[in-house]
Scaffold this motif. Structure first.
Motif, PDB file in Angstrom:
ATOM      1  N   THR A   2     -15.131  -4.978 -13.263  1.00 26.95           N
ATOM      2  CA  THR A   2     -16.126  -4.073 -12.683  1.00 26.95           C
ATOM      3  C   THR A   2     -17.107  -4.827 -11.789  1.00 26.95           C
ATOM      4  O   THR A   2     -17.437  -4.379 -10.681  1.00 26.95           O
ATOM      5  CB  THR A   2     -16.888  -3.336 -13.797  1.00 26.95           C
ATOM      6  OG1 THR A   2     -15.971  -2.559 -14.572  1.00 26.95           O
ATOM      7  CG2 THR A   2     -17.952  -2.403 -13.208  1.00 26.95           C
ATOM      8  N   HIS A  59     -15.369  -5.984  -8.551  1.00 27.94           N
ATOM      9  CA  HIS A  59     -15.214  -4.847  -7.633  1.00 27.94           C
ATOM     10  C   HIS A  59     -16.538  -4.530  -6.943  1.00 27.94           C
ATOM     11  O   HIS A  59     -16.564  -4.223  -5.743  1.00 27.94           O
ATOM     12  CB  HIS A  59     -14.706  -3.616  -8.384  1.00 27.94           C
ATOM     13  CG  HIS A  59     -13.228  -3.581  -8.554  1.00 27.94           C
ATOM     14  ND1 HIS A  59     -12.562  -4.395  -9.434  1.00 27.94           N
ATOM     15  CD2 HIS A  59     -12.273  -2.825  -7.946  1.00 27.94           C
ATOM     16  CE1 HIS A  59     -11.266  -4.142  -9.363  1.00 27.94           C
ATOM     17  NE2 HIS A  59     -11.061  -3.210  -8.470  1.00 27.94           N
ATOM     18  N   LYS A  60     -17.628  -4.571  -7.702  1.00 30.89           N
ATOM     19  CA  LYS A  60     -18.936  -4.270  -7.124  1.00 30.89           C
ATOM     20  C   LYS A  60     -19.308  -5.284  -6.047  1.00 30.89           C
ATOM     21  O   LYS A  60     -19.813  -4.917  -4.975  1.00 30.89           O
ATOM     22  CB  LYS A  60     -19.982  -4.261  -8.239  1.00 30.89           C
ATOM     23  CG  LYS A  60     -21.413  -4.049  -7.771  1.00 30.89           C
ATOM     24  CD  LYS A  60     -21.603  -2.699  -7.074  1.00 30.89           C
ATOM     25  CE  LYS A  60     -23.062  -2.483  -6.720  1.00 30.89           C
ATOM     26  NZ  LYS A  60     -23.234  -1.288  -5.826  1.00 30.89           N
ATOM     27  N   GLU A 114     -17.144  -4.555  -3.023  1.00 29.86           N
ATOM     28  CA  GLU A 114     -17.577  -3.300  -2.390  1.00 29.86           C
ATOM     29  C   GLU A 114     -18.849  -3.518  -1.574  1.00 29.86           C
ATOM     30  O   GLU A 114     -18.939  -3.075  -0.413  1.00 29.86           O
ATOM     31  CB  GLU A 114     -17.816  -2.249  -3.475  1.00 29.86           C
ATOM     32  CG  GLU A 114     -18.294  -0.910  -2.942  1.00 29.86           C
ATOM     33  CD  GLU A 114     -18.601   0.086  -4.054  1.00 29.86           C
ATOM     34  OE1 GLU A 114     -19.234   1.122  -3.747  1.00 29.86           O
ATOM     35  OE2 GLU A 114     -18.214  -0.169  -5.209  1.00 29.86           O
ATOM     36  N   GLU A 124     -13.843   2.773  -2.646  1.00 29.56           N
ATOM     37  CA  GLU A 124     -13.990   3.500  -3.914  1.00 29.56           C
ATOM     38  C   GLU A 124     -13.835   5.005  -3.658  1.00 29.56           C
ATOM     39  O   GLU A 124     -14.711   5.809  -3.994  1.00 29.56           O
ATOM     40  CB  GLU A 124     -15.339   3.189  -4.561  1.00 29.56           C
ATOM     41  CG  GLU A 124     -15.417   1.807  -5.178  1.00 29.56           C
ATOM     42  CD  GLU A 124     -14.496   1.656  -6.393  1.00 29.56           C
ATOM     43  OE1 GLU A 124     -14.557   2.500  -7.286  1.00 29.56           O
ATOM     44  OE2 GLU A 124     -13.711   0.685  -6.419  1.00 29.56           O
ATOM     45  N   THR A 137      -8.995   6.763  -8.060  1.00 28.73           N
ATOM     46  CA  THR A 137      -9.968   6.195  -7.130  1.00 28.73           C
ATOM     47  C   THR A 137      -9.417   4.910  -6.537  1.00 28.73           C
ATOM     48  O   THR A 137      -9.173   3.941  -7.264  1.00 28.73           O
ATOM     49  CB  THR A 137     -11.312   5.912  -7.833  1.00 28.73           C
ATOM     50  OG1 THR A 137     -11.837   7.138  -8.356  1.00 28.73           O
ATOM     51  CG2 THR A 137     -12.318   5.313  -6.866  1.00 28.73           C
ATOM     52  N   CYS A 138      -9.232   4.914  -5.244  1.00 31.38           N
ATOM     53  CA  CYS A 138      -8.677   3.768  -4.531  1.00 31.38           C
ATOM     54  C   CYS A 138      -9.789   2.779  -4.177  1.00 31.38           C
ATOM     55  O   CYS A 138     -10.858   3.189  -3.708  1.00 31.38           O
ATOM     56  CB  CYS A 138      -7.981   4.255  -3.266  1.00 31.38           C
ATOM     57  SG  CYS A 138      -7.242   2.945  -2.291  1.00 31.38           S
ATOM     58  N   ASP A 139      -9.537   1.493  -4.394  1.00 34.90           N
ATOM     59  CA  ASP A 139     -10.550   0.487  -4.082  1.00 34.90           C
ATOM     60  C   ASP A 139     -10.932   0.528  -2.603  1.00 34.90           C
ATOM     61  O   ASP A 139     -12.106   0.540  -2.259  1.00 34.90           O
ATOM     62  CB  ASP A 139     -10.043  -0.922  -4.431  1.00 34.90           C
ATOM     63  CG  ASP A 139      -9.964  -1.158  -5.924  1.00 34.90           C
ATOM     64  OD1 ASP A 139     -10.516  -0.343  -6.697  1.00 34.90           O
ATOM     65  OD2 ASP A 139      -9.344  -2.162  -6.331  1.00 34.90           O
ATOM     66  N   CYS A 140      -9.920   0.526  -1.741  1.00 35.48           N
ATOM     67  CA  CYS A 140     -10.218   0.478  -0.307  1.00 35.48           C
ATOM     68  C   CYS A 140      -9.022   0.970   0.506  1.00 35.48           C
ATOM     69  O   CYS A 140      -7.870   0.698   0.155  1.00 35.48           O
ATOM     70  CB  CYS A 140     -10.570  -0.948   0.105  1.00 35.48           C
ATOM     71  SG  CYS A 140     -11.092  -1.101   1.829  1.00 35.48           S
ATOM     72  N   ASP A 187      -6.006  -2.807  -3.161  1.00 32.30           N
ATOM     73  CA  ASP A 187      -6.575  -2.832  -4.502  1.00 32.30           C
ATOM     74  C   ASP A 187      -6.901  -4.265  -4.898  1.00 32.30           C
ATOM     75  O   ASP A 187      -6.098  -5.182  -4.669  1.00 32.30           O
ATOM     76  CB  ASP A 187      -5.585  -2.227  -5.516  1.00 32.30           C
ATOM     77  CG  ASP A 187      -6.055  -0.860  -6.014  1.00 32.30           C
ATOM     78  OD1 ASP A 187      -6.886  -0.235  -5.330  1.00 32.30           O
ATOM     79  OD2 ASP A 187      -5.586  -0.420  -7.080  1.00 32.30           O
TER      80      ASP A 187
END
Length: 214
Positions: free
Chosen positions: A66, A69-70, A73, A110, A123-126, A138
């Motif tokens: 998590t 990913h943050k 992002e 996201e 939910t796709c990362d990008c 991903d």
């Protein structure tokens, strides 16, 4: 960023689902893949190290994922990451950063998607151009090396392929490739670039299996 109708994440009996703008409830693709996977290896691992330690390791892995990913992002959004981040996620991010530089013309980060045809969501990362090709991207973190023949890496390909089909259904735009970018705690990174069409038939088979079990 592309504006499309999105699904909202919800939870039913501890399982992740999504509610579409039309009020339909679809399971997440991660739920579909986990419920249809052979869990023998995971069960044996739990038995070998004990449930308490297994739960601790899985909780830590989730936190590290998590946070990583943050950080990714925020970087893609040109935002400063605010908060206390653990050393392992920060290390993952630094190793993933060169791959982030291969991305441009970002369509979504996201991004919640869904498919009425397949009755799934996620939910796709990008979604962005990666080395010039429109891609589902991903980010993955792992304690051990990510090797292509691992079952979990094959599952990542299925997950990304599902996002490509959801995106095509929502926008009418074809996805050129799926890209899995991984960082592990041994210090290695991995980049897998695949064609979603190669996984479509197997994915549909898995989704049908899940719906038949429900």
């Amino acid at each position: 960023m592309t504006s499309i109708l999105q699904a909202c994440q919800t939870e039913i009996d501890g399982v992740r689902y999504y509610k579409t703008p039309q009020g339909l409830i679809y399971p997440s693709i991660t739920t579909v893949l986990s419920k249809t996977s052979d869990m023998t290896g995971l069960d044996q691992w739990r038995e070998r190290i004990g449930n308490d330690l297994a739960d601790q390791i899985m909780k830590e892995a989730q936190i590290h994922g998590t946070m990583t990913h943050k950080l990714c992002e925020d970087y893609l959004k040109n935002k400063e990451s605010v908060g206390d981040f653990l050393d392992i996620p920060k290390s993952h991010f630094e190793k993933l950063k060169p791959y982030l530089h291969k991305m441009n013309n970002i369509r979504g980060i996201e991004l919640p998607l869904y498919s009425d045809e397949l009755k799934i969501a996620g939910t796709c990362d990008c979604i962005a151009e990666y080395n010039g090709d429109l891609s589902i991207i991903d980010f993955k973190t792992s304690r051990s090396r990510l090797v292509e023949h691992y079952d979990k890496v094959q599952k990542y390909f299925m997950q990304a392929t599902a996002y490509s089909l959801m995106w095509k259904e929502r926008t009418g735009i074809e996805i050129d490739q799926i890209v899995i970018i991984g960082s592990d705690e041994t210090g290695d990174t991995a980049e897998f670039i695949k064609i979603p069409f190669d996984f479509k038939d197997k994915l549909i088979e898995i989704i049908e299996k899940f719906h038949n079990l429900s």
